[in-house]
Design an enzyme around this catalytic site. Sequence first.
Site, mmCIF file in Angstrom:
data_model
loop_
_atom_site.group_PDB
_atom_site.id
_atom_site.type_symbol
_atom_site.label_atom_id
_atom_site.label_comp_id
_atom_site.label_asym_id
_atom_site.label_seq_id
_atom_site.Cartn_x
_atom_site.Cartn_y
_atom_site.Cartn_z
ATOM 1 N N LYS A 121 -7.582 -7.625 -11.747
ATOM 2 C CA LYS A 121 -8.398 -6.511 -11.250
ATOM 3 C C LYS A 121 -9.864 -6.907 -11.128
ATOM 4 C CE LYS A 121 -5.656 -2.527 -12.757
ATOM 5 N NZ LYS A 121 -5.669 -1.276 -13.537
ATOM 6 N N LYS A 204 5.744 -5.562 -4.884
ATOM 7 C CA LYS A 204 6.044 -4.343 -5.622
ATOM 8 C C LYS A 204 5.441 -3.130 -4.910
ATOM 9 C CE LYS A 204 4.596 -2.682 -9.954
ATOM 10 N NZ LYS A 204 3.997 -2.879 -11.262
ATOM 11 N N LYS A 207 0.324 1.638 -5.327
ATOM 12 C CA LYS A 207 -0.676 2.473 -4.665
ATOM 13 C C LYS A 207 -1.882 1.647 -4.235
ATOM 14 C CE LYS A 207 -2.963 3.831 -8.944
ATOM 15 N NZ LYS A 207 -2.022 3.768 -10.047
#
Length: 347
Positions: A121, A204, A207
């Site tokens: 991230k 995968k 969102k």
Amino acid sequence: MTAPTPAPDRRRILSGIQPTADSFHLGNYLGAVSRWVPMQDSADAFYMIADLHAITVEQDPAVLRHRTRVAAAQLLAVGLDPAKCTLFVQSQVPEHAELAWILGCLTGFGEAGRMTQFKDKSSKVGAERASVGLFTYPVLQAADILLYRANAVPVGEDQRQHLELTRVLAQRFNARYGPTLTVPEPEMVKGIAKIFDLQNPTAKMSKSADSQAGVIDLLEDPKSLRKKVRSAVTDSGHEVAIDPENKPGVTNLLVIYSALTGRSMEDIAAQYGDSGYGGLKVDLAEVVVEWATPIQERTRAYLEDPAALDSVLAAGARRAREVAAATMADVRERTGFLVGTSLMGTA
Ligand code: TRP
């Protein structure tokens, strides 16, 4: 208000989900949330909407508040029952942040830096823009779990490293200060249907995908659901068969079909066989719409009465706090803080 007394052999479990989207998607549902429902009968279950985790990246306050209620409404709509489990919002239990601070002081800087989710991230936004909260995200997650002395944490494979850190921190606390915290068992939910993006069936369903065209949202309108399923990327050839290697697109559709209907993938593959992918997609679109529609109706009904929803969450938070406060009393005492003096009521 007293917590329901669990039978002595009843395991305590805790799991959480972030309120960072306007809807849960099919991957959240099949990979996590739908598993929570049966566990409210077999375990003393605590389910948490992780809004403190959500603010590790920037959130608009009004949107966050709305999404927290939407998350709660969806959880109730899929079948969580506040009479059977403790459903609560993380920020309503201040002990989470308090224990996270103490655990953070037991966590090595390098140890936290090795967490792969943080590395992923933070590399997206760069070290200057990644928050310290994002860095200590796994420590807060450890606090979530250890506060409730959970025996097990049902999560997907992607959370394995965070759970391992949780175990290490519990053991470290206990070694330093004496037995206080329960070391949870890693319990990767097995046989979990891993759901892939319909447009990119080797990634995968997420969102944070660049395009949402392959992400099926629980709260999406039927027209759009049908369109997404019907335009799913399929593979070369035309035979409907289970073949994750060579036919990841079709196999993903079979996984979804099977998970939503309870029919076996083999059975479904046999039904469509060489009649081509088209029929499979058309029928799956209807399966998806039939699954989503009643959940959407119930979600909407919960959202129509936010005051009632908030009071369900407040009751959950009160119950959660009783457990959390008891753990924190032990933790404070062990850590060496002054205890036994109440600041409240002395003024
Ligand atoms: N990190 C989890 C996720 O992104 C959410 C979460 C927060 C959680 N706290 C937790 C999961 C505690 C299990 C236990 O999916």
